[in-house]
Scaffold this motif. Structure first.
Motif, short mmCIF file in Angstrom:
data_model
loop_
_atom_site.label_atom_id
_atom_site.label_comp_id
_atom_site.label_asym_id
_atom_site.label_seq_id
_atom_site.Cartn_x
_atom_site.Cartn_y
_atom_site.Cartn_z
N VAL A 1 -22.64 14.54 7.68
CA VAL A 1 -22.93 14.19 9.07
C VAL A 1 -23.69 12.87 9.10
CG1 VAL A 1 -24.21 14.88 11.12
CG2 VAL A 1 -22.90 16.57 9.85
N HIS A 2 -23.23 11.97 9.95
CA HIS A 2 -23.88 10.68 10.17
C HIS A 2 -24.41 10.67 11.61
CE1 HIS A 2 -21.87 9.27 6.56
NE2 HIS A 2 -20.73 9.69 7.08
N VAL A 3 -25.68 10.39 11.75
CA VAL A 3 -26.31 10.34 13.06
C VAL A 3 -26.70 8.88 13.30
CG1 VAL A 3 -28.14 11.26 14.53
CG2 VAL A 3 -27.16 12.68 12.72
N LYS A 4 -26.03 8.26 14.27
CA LYS A 4 -26.23 6.83 14.57
C LYS A 4 -27.02 6.71 15.87
CE LYS A 4 -21.90 5.51 12.42
NZ LYS A 4 -22.12 4.31 11.64
N ALA A 5 -28.09 5.91 15.84
CA ALA A 5 -28.97 5.81 17.01
C ALA A 5 -29.35 4.36 17.27
CB ALA A 5 -30.23 6.64 16.78
N GLN A 6 -29.57 4.07 18.56
CA GLN A 6 -30.05 2.75 18.96
C GLN A 6 -30.80 2.86 20.28
OE1 GLN A 6 -26.47 0.32 19.61
NE2 GLN A 6 -27.11 0.15 21.74
N VAL A 7 -31.70 1.91 20.51
CA VAL A 7 -32.40 1.85 21.79
C VAL A 7 -31.43 1.27 22.81
CG1 VAL A 7 -34.30 0.78 23.08
CG2 VAL A 7 -34.68 1.60 20.74
N ASN A 8 -31.25 2.00 23.92
CA ASN A 8 -30.36 1.54 25.00
C ASN A 8 -31.12 0.83 26.10
OD1 ASN A 8 -28.09 2.68 23.80
ND2 ASN A 8 -28.29 4.59 24.94
N TRP A 9 -32.37 1.26 26.34
CA TRP A 9 -33.13 0.76 27.49
C TRP A 9 -34.61 0.91 27.19
CZ3 TRP A 9 -36.77 3.22 30.46
CH2 TRP A 9 -37.12 2.62 31.66
N THR A 10 -35.42 0.03 27.75
CA THR A 10 -36.87 0.16 27.62
C THR A 10 -37.53 -0.01 28.98
OG1 THR A 10 -37.04 -2.19 27.10
CG2 THR A 10 -37.02 -0.66 25.23
N GLY A 11 -38.63 0.70 29.15
CA GLY A 11 -39.51 0.52 30.30
C GLY A 11 -40.80 -0.09 29.78
N ARG A 12 -41.91 0.26 30.40
CA ARG A 12 -43.21 -0.26 29.95
C ARG A 12 -43.65 0.39 28.64
NH1 ARG A 12 -44.01 -4.64 32.99
NH2 ARG A 12 -44.00 -4.21 35.21
N SER A 13 -43.54 1.71 28.60
CA SER A 13 -43.97 2.44 27.40
C SER A 13 -42.91 3.43 26.92
CB SER A 13 -45.28 3.18 27.67
OG SER A 13 -45.09 4.17 28.66
N SER A 14 -41.79 3.47 27.60
CA SER A 14 -40.75 4.43 27.24
C SER A 14 -39.46 3.73 26.84
CB SER A 14 -40.47 5.40 28.40
OG SER A 14 -39.98 4.69 29.51
N MET A 15 -38.65 4.47 26.12
CA MET A 15 -37.37 3.95 25.62
C MET A 15 -36.33 5.04 25.71
SD MET A 15 -39.04 2.70 22.06
CE MET A 15 -40.31 3.96 22.23
N GLU A 16 -35.12 4.71 26.10
CA GLU A 16 -34.02 5.63 25.95
C GLU A 16 -33.29 5.28 24.67
OE1 GLU A 16 -30.71 7.03 28.88
OE2 GLU A 16 -29.77 5.75 27.34
N VAL A 17 -33.05 6.30 23.86
CA VAL A 17 -32.31 6.13 22.61
C VAL A 17 -31.00 6.90 22.74
CG1 VAL A 17 -32.33 6.49 20.11
CG2 VAL A 17 -34.46 5.91 21.31
N GLY A 18 -29.90 6.21 22.49
CA GLY A 18 -28.58 6.85 22.48
C GLY A 18 -28.22 7.23 21.06
N VAL A 19 -27.62 8.41 20.91
CA VAL A 19 -27.29 8.92 19.58
C VAL A 19 -25.85 9.42 19.56
CG1 VAL A 19 -27.92 10.58 17.80
CG2 VAL A 19 -29.69 9.64 19.27
#
Length: 185
Positions: free
Chosen positions: A87-105
């Motif tokens: 299993v390969h789990v690929k992740a990246q930051v999609n969006w950032t706010g002031r202190s938060s981040m959405e990570v897509g996987v």
């Protein structure tokens, strides 16, 4: 980028932005018998842990320090994972706010007994909050989308954030209304 409200106590971020590729990562793991559920396939919770691990690594790398899971949205299981699959789990930051981040996987599996390309078996979106040594929110660098795909992911993440906040607000309002009417939760 859109202008987001700053949480109480946080100053607007003056950090230099980072491209999506700066924190992108892949974690790989061979599934074993101890990972299985009663049906003999890999337990969804095992996959979710791998997703959280990869997303946490990306969030920490992007923010330059500790980041904690705030929420997991839309965990989708597309196909079962079997014992022996790589299993390969690929992740990246999609969006950032002031202190938060959405990570897509994205979760991919290579079947151990087949010579076919890896198949997508799942996906998820997680929100992480960067925290300081006291567990208080700290600013994160803006993410800089590099490709058309990154730009699309950034825009979709903004939509998910808007829906998350609206849902949270609607639930809070309903609970307040029920409490004011003397109804139990």
């Amino acid at each position: 980028m859109t202008d987001q409200a700053s949480p109480v106590g946080l100053q607007p971020s003056r950090l230099e932005g980072k491209p999506t590729s700066a924190s992108r990562t892949t974690l790989s793991h061979i599934m074993t018998g101890s990972d299985t559920n009663l049906l003999g396939t890999v337990h969804g919770g095992v996959i979710m842990k791998l997703v959280d691990d990869a997303a946490g690594a990306v969030a920490g790398r992007h923010s330059g320090g500790p980041a904690v899971t705030a929420s997991m949205d839309e965990m989708v299981f597309l196909e079962p994972v079997r014992v022996g699959d790589l299993v390969h789990v690929k992740a990246q930051v999609n969006w950032t706010g002031r202190s938060s981040m959405e990570v897509g996987v994205r979760v991919l599996a290579e079947r151990w007994n087949e010579s076919t390309p890896a198949t997508q078996v799942g996906s998820a979106y997680l929100v992480f909050a960067a925290v300081d040594a006291d567990g208080k929110p700290r600013p994160v660098p803006p993410v800089i989308p590099e490709t058309e795909r990154d730009q699309r992911r950034y825009q979709e993440a903004q939509i998910r954030r808007t829906h998350r906040l609206a849902r949270r607000r609607a639930i809070k309002e309903l609970r307040e209304k029920r409490a004011a009417e003397g109804m139990e939760d």
